[in-house]
Scaffold this motif. Structure first.
Motif, short mmCIF file in Angstrom:
data_model
loop_
_atom_site.label_atom_id
_atom_site.label_comp_id
_atom_site.label_asym_id
_atom_site.label_seq_id
_atom_site.Cartn_x
_atom_site.Cartn_y
_atom_site.Cartn_z
N LYS A 156 5.91 -3.65 -7.91
CA LYS A 156 4.84 -3.49 -8.91
C LYS A 156 4.78 -2.10 -9.54
O LYS A 156 3.91 -1.83 -10.37
CB LYS A 156 3.45 -3.86 -8.34
CG LYS A 156 3.39 -5.26 -7.73
CD LYS A 156 3.94 -6.32 -8.66
CE LYS A 156 3.91 -7.70 -8.03
NZ LYS A 156 4.63 -8.71 -8.85
N ASP A 157 5.69 -1.20 -9.16
CA ASP A 157 5.79 0.06 -9.90
C ASP A 157 6.22 -0.27 -11.33
O ASP A 157 7.11 -1.10 -11.55
CB ASP A 157 6.84 0.99 -9.29
CG ASP A 157 6.38 1.62 -7.98
OD1 ASP A 157 5.18 1.56 -7.69
OD2 ASP A 157 7.24 2.17 -7.26
N ASN A 158 5.60 0.37 -12.31
CA ASN A 158 5.93 0.09 -13.71
C ASN A 158 6.94 1.09 -14.25
O ASN A 158 6.94 2.26 -13.87
CB ASN A 158 4.67 0.05 -14.58
CG ASN A 158 3.84 1.30 -14.51
OD1 ASN A 158 3.58 1.81 -13.42
ND2 ASN A 158 3.40 1.80 -15.65
N TYR A 159 7.80 0.63 -15.14
CA TYR A 159 8.87 1.48 -15.65
C TYR A 159 9.29 1.03 -17.05
O TYR A 159 8.99 -0.09 -17.50
CB TYR A 159 10.09 1.44 -14.71
CG TYR A 159 10.80 0.10 -14.64
CD1 TYR A 159 11.84 -0.21 -15.51
CD2 TYR A 159 10.44 -0.85 -13.70
CE1 TYR A 159 12.49 -1.44 -15.46
CE2 TYR A 159 11.09 -2.08 -13.62
CZ TYR A 159 12.10 -2.37 -14.50
OH TYR A 159 12.74 -3.57 -14.46
N ILE A 216 9.41 6.09 -14.74
CA ILE A 216 8.82 5.21 -13.72
C ILE A 216 7.66 5.92 -13.03
O ILE A 216 7.67 7.14 -12.86
CB ILE A 216 9.89 4.78 -12.68
CG1 ILE A 216 9.29 3.81 -11.65
CG2 ILE A 216 10.53 5.99 -12.00
CD1 ILE A 216 10.33 3.20 -10.72
N PHE A 217 6.65 5.15 -12.67
CA PHE A 217 5.56 5.63 -11.82
C PHE A 217 5.86 5.14 -10.40
O PHE A 217 5.53 4.02 -10.05
CB PHE A 217 4.21 5.09 -12.30
CG PHE A 217 3.67 5.80 -13.49
CD1 PHE A 217 2.78 6.85 -13.34
CD2 PHE A 217 4.02 5.41 -14.78
CE1 PHE A 217 2.27 7.52 -14.44
CE2 PHE A 217 3.51 6.07 -15.88
CZ PHE A 217 2.64 7.13 -15.71
N PRO A 218 6.48 5.97 -9.56
CA PRO A 218 6.91 5.51 -8.25
C PRO A 218 5.80 5.57 -7.19
O PRO A 218 5.09 6.57 -7.08
CB PRO A 218 8.05 6.46 -7.90
CG PRO A 218 7.69 7.73 -8.60
CD PRO A 218 6.94 7.33 -9.85
N GLN A 219 5.66 4.48 -6.46
CA GLN A 219 4.84 4.39 -5.24
C GLN A 219 3.34 4.50 -5.49
O GLN A 219 2.57 3.74 -4.95
CB GLN A 219 5.28 5.44 -4.22
CG GLN A 219 4.66 5.24 -2.83
CD GLN A 219 5.30 6.09 -1.77
OE1 GLN A 219 6.35 6.68 -1.98
NE2 GLN A 219 4.70 6.15 -0.59
N GLN A 220 2.92 5.42 -6.29
CA GLN A 220 1.50 5.56 -6.57
C GLN A 220 1.35 6.04 -8.01
O GLN A 220 2.20 6.74 -8.53
CB GLN A 220 0.84 6.54 -5.61
CG GLN A 220 1.62 7.83 -5.41
CD GLN A 220 1.16 8.57 -4.19
OE1 GLN A 220 0.03 8.42 -3.76
NE2 GLN A 220 2.03 9.39 -3.61
N SER A 246 0.84 -1.20 0.00
CA SER A 246 0.00 0.00 0.00
C SER A 246 0.87 1.25 0.00
O SER A 246 1.90 1.32 0.69
CB SER A 246 -0.90 0.02 1.23
OG SER A 246 -1.52 1.29 1.38
N MET A 247 0.44 2.24 -0.76
CA MET A 247 1.19 3.50 -0.81
C MET A 247 1.22 4.19 0.55
O MET A 247 2.08 5.04 0.80
CB MET A 247 0.56 4.43 -1.85
CG MET A 247 -0.88 4.79 -1.56
SD MET A 247 -1.61 5.90 -2.78
CE MET A 247 -1.03 7.47 -2.17
N TYR A 248 0.31 3.86 1.43
CA TYR A 248 0.23 4.52 2.74
C TYR A 248 1.07 3.82 3.80
O TYR A 248 1.23 4.34 4.91
CB TYR A 248 -1.23 4.56 3.20
CG TYR A 248 -2.12 5.28 2.24
CD1 TYR A 248 -2.06 6.67 2.11
CD2 TYR A 248 -3.03 4.58 1.44
CE1 TYR A 248 -2.88 7.34 1.22
CE2 TYR A 248 -3.86 5.25 0.55
CZ TYR A 248 -3.77 6.63 0.44
OH TYR A 248 -4.58 7.28 -0.44
#
Length: 454
Positions: A224-227, A188-192, A155-157
Motif C-alpha cells: 500500500k505504499d504509493n509511488y 515513493i512514500f516508503p513504510q510511513q 503497520s509501520m511498527y
C-alpha cells in the motif's frame, strides 16, 4: 578605505541586452575591478530571454571585501527572463508511430554531449512532464495518479520478514515491458507517509516483478505504499510528456495541444545552477525572472548576497542553497512550481548567528517532483523568516534544526497536503528549539494525505 571615501565612490553601469551578453558584461566588470575596485557596479539587464549553458560565477575577485557593491538588476520597467539551460532545436515529427501515436516529435541532441539521462525539459520556461505512470489525474491532483505496492497493509511498527529499502514489489497490473531499466526513476512514500524518496532505477527483476533502486529509499517498502514511475519511454502517452533516449542521443515529445515544437522555446536544464557565488561579498540580484533550471542560486560562504524582487519558478530542485557565510537575504520574491523546496541553508553555530533573512516572499506549489519537500529546510543557527506567505505545500512549511531562529508574522495555509507527519514549523531536534522565537504567525489548514475532502 575610509567611510567618507566609500560614500564618494562612483557607481558604474554595465548594460546587458540580447546583443551585449552577460559574458561581455562580466569582462567589463573584471576591467572595472582591476582599476576601480571601490566603485559600486550595476549590471543592468534589458528585456529579453537569456539562456545560460553554464552558471554565472561571482567570486571574491568580482565581489570581495573592500569592493563596491555588485548589483545585477532588471532595467527599469523590464522583466528579463534568465533560463538555466540551452534551447533544443531541430524538432521534426517522427515517421511512423511511437507508442502507437502519430503525434510524437523528436530532436537530435548529440551536439550537447549529454552523458546522463535527462529528467528536466521546459517549454517557454515551464516544466514539461517526464513520461510517467500512472498519469496525473487532474480531477484528483493530490491523491490521484499514484500506483500502490500490492498486498495487505502492514503497520509501520511491525517487523516483517524480508523487509527491504533497496527494491519494491510491483503489481502484475502495473508491470510493463520497460525496455531500458535505467531510464526510470521512482518517487515513493516508503513504510510511513511522513516523507518520500526520489531515486533512479538500477535494474528490473522481471521474474519476481521487482524494481531495484540505485540507492536505498528512506524506509522499508511495504504493501500500500504509493509511488510514481517516470522516465520510461513506454509511458509517454499524453500531450506534454517526453523522454530522453540516452543511447540514441534523442529527445521525444508529445507536444501540448496547439504547440509547434519547431517554433517553440524548448530547453534542457544544462547549466545546473544559474547564479553561483563563492566567497562573494555584497552582491544583489534584483528583478529578474529565473526559471527552467536545476537551481536558481547557490552561495558558498561570503557575506551579504541578496536575491530581491525576483520571480523564481519551474526549478527542478531546490531554488536556493546557502552554504555558510553570513548575512545572506531573500526578499520580495515569488517562488512557485519548484521540484523541491525554496531554500536549504547551512551556517552559524550555537551562540553565533548566520544572520540569514527571508522576508516578504510569496511561496506556493513547491515539491512538485518530490511530493514532500519542506518550503524551507534550515540546518543553521539564527535564521529569520518574517512576513512570508506560503500555501499549497506538500509537506512542512519550515523544517528546522540548529537554533536561535526567529519566525515572525508569517501566513501558512494548506500545507501537509501529501504527507502525514509534519507541521507548519517542525523542530527536528532539541537544538532547533533552543533560543528560537515563533511569534504572530497565522497557521491554518494542515491537511494530511487524502484528507482534503474529509
Amino acid at each position: 578605505m575610509s567611510a567618507f571615501a566609500l560614500m564618494l565612490a562612483a557607481v558604474q553601469t554595465v548594460g546587458v541586452s540580447p546583443s551585449h551578453r552577460f559574458g561581455a558584461a562580466l569582462s567589463e566588470l573584471d576591467g572595472i575591478r582591476a582599476t576601480n575596485a571601490a566603485d559600486a557596479v550595476e549590471i543592468v539587464v534589458a528585456d529579453g530571454t537569456y539562456f545560460f549553458s553554464k552558471p554565472l560565477e561571482i567570486d571574491g575577485v568580482r565581489a570581495g571585501e573592500g569592493m563596491g557593491r555588485l548589483t545585477i538588476r532588471a532595467a527599469d520597467g523590464a522583466c528579463p527572463r534568465i533560463v538555466g539551460g540551452v534551447p533544443v532545436k531541430g524538432w521534426t515529427r517522427c515517421k511512423g508511430k511511437v507508442n502507437g501515436r502519430t503525434d510524437v516529435w523528436e530532436a537530435d541532441v548529440s551536439s550537447l554531449g549529454l552523458a546522463e539521462q535527462q529528467t528536466d525539459l521546459f517549454l517557454d520556461g515551464r516544466a514539461l512532464t517526464l513520461a510517467r505512470y500512472p498519469n496525473a489525474d487532474p480531477k484528483s491532483p493530490l491523491t490521484g495518479g499514484w500506483a500502490y505496492i500490492p498486498g495487505n497493509w502492514v503497520s509501520m511498527y511491525k517487523k516483517v520478514e524480508g523487509d527491504t529499502n533497496a527494491s519494491m514489489q510491483v503489481d502484475d497490473a502495473d508491470w510493463h515491458d520497460w525496455k531500458v531499466p535505467t531510464e526510470g526513476r521512482v518517487v515513493i512514500f516508503p513504510q510511513q507517509h511522513y516523507g518520500s524518496s526520489l531515486v533512479r532505477v538500477k535494474e528490473l527483476d522481471r521474474e519476481k516483478r521487482r524494481i531495484v533502486f540505485e540507492k536505498n529509499v528512506g524506509g522499508c517498502t511495504r504493501p500500500k505504499d504509493n509511488y510514481i514511475l517516470s522516465g520510461f519511454r513506454e509511458e509517454m502517452d499524453e500531450p506534454g510528456e517526453w523522454y530522453h533516449d540516452l543511447a540514441a542521443q534523442k529527445l521525444y515529445l508529445i507536444p501540448p495541444k496547439g504547440v509547434d515544437p519547431s517554433a517553440a522555446a524548448i530547453t534542457l536544464a544544462t547549466a545546473g545552477t544559474v547564479f553561483r557565488c563563492k566567497g562573494a561579498v555584497g552582491v544583489s540580484i534584483e528583478g529578474l525572472e529565473v526559471c527552467a533550471a536545476k537551481k536558481a542560486l547557490v552561495v558558498d560562504g561570503g557575506r551579504g548576497v541578496a536575491l530581491v524582487g525576483c520571480k523564481v519558478h519551474d526549478i527542478a530542485e531546490r531554488a536556493v542553497e546557502l552554504n555558510r557565510g553570513e548575512g545572506h537575504r531573500l526578499a520580495d520574491c515569488d517562488f512557485y512550481d519548484l521540484g523541491e523546496g525554496v531554500m536549504h541553508c547551512l551556517g552559524g553555530a550555537p551562540g553565533k548567528s548566520c544572520g540569514f533573512v527571508v522576508e516578504n516572499c510569496y511561496v506556493h506549489h513547491v515539491g512538485r517532483l518530490t511530493h514532500s519537500s519542506a518550503a524551507f529546510f534550515l540546518e543553521a543557527h539564527g535564521v529569520a523568516l518574517r512576513h512570508n506567505l506560503m500555501h499549497d505545500l506538500p509537506g512542512w512549511g519550515v523544517f528546522h534544526c540548529g537554533g536561535g531562529h526567529r519566525f515572525e508574522d508569517n501566513r501558512i495555509h494548506h500545507y501537509m497536503l501529501e504527507t502525514e507527519d509534519g507541521a507548519a514549523f517542525y523542530t527536528c531536534n532539541y537544538m532547533g528549539g533552543v533560543g528560537t522565537v515563533l511569534a504572530r504567525n497565522w497557521i491554518s489548514d494542515g491537511i494530511g494525505y487524502g484528507k482534503a475532502a474529509a
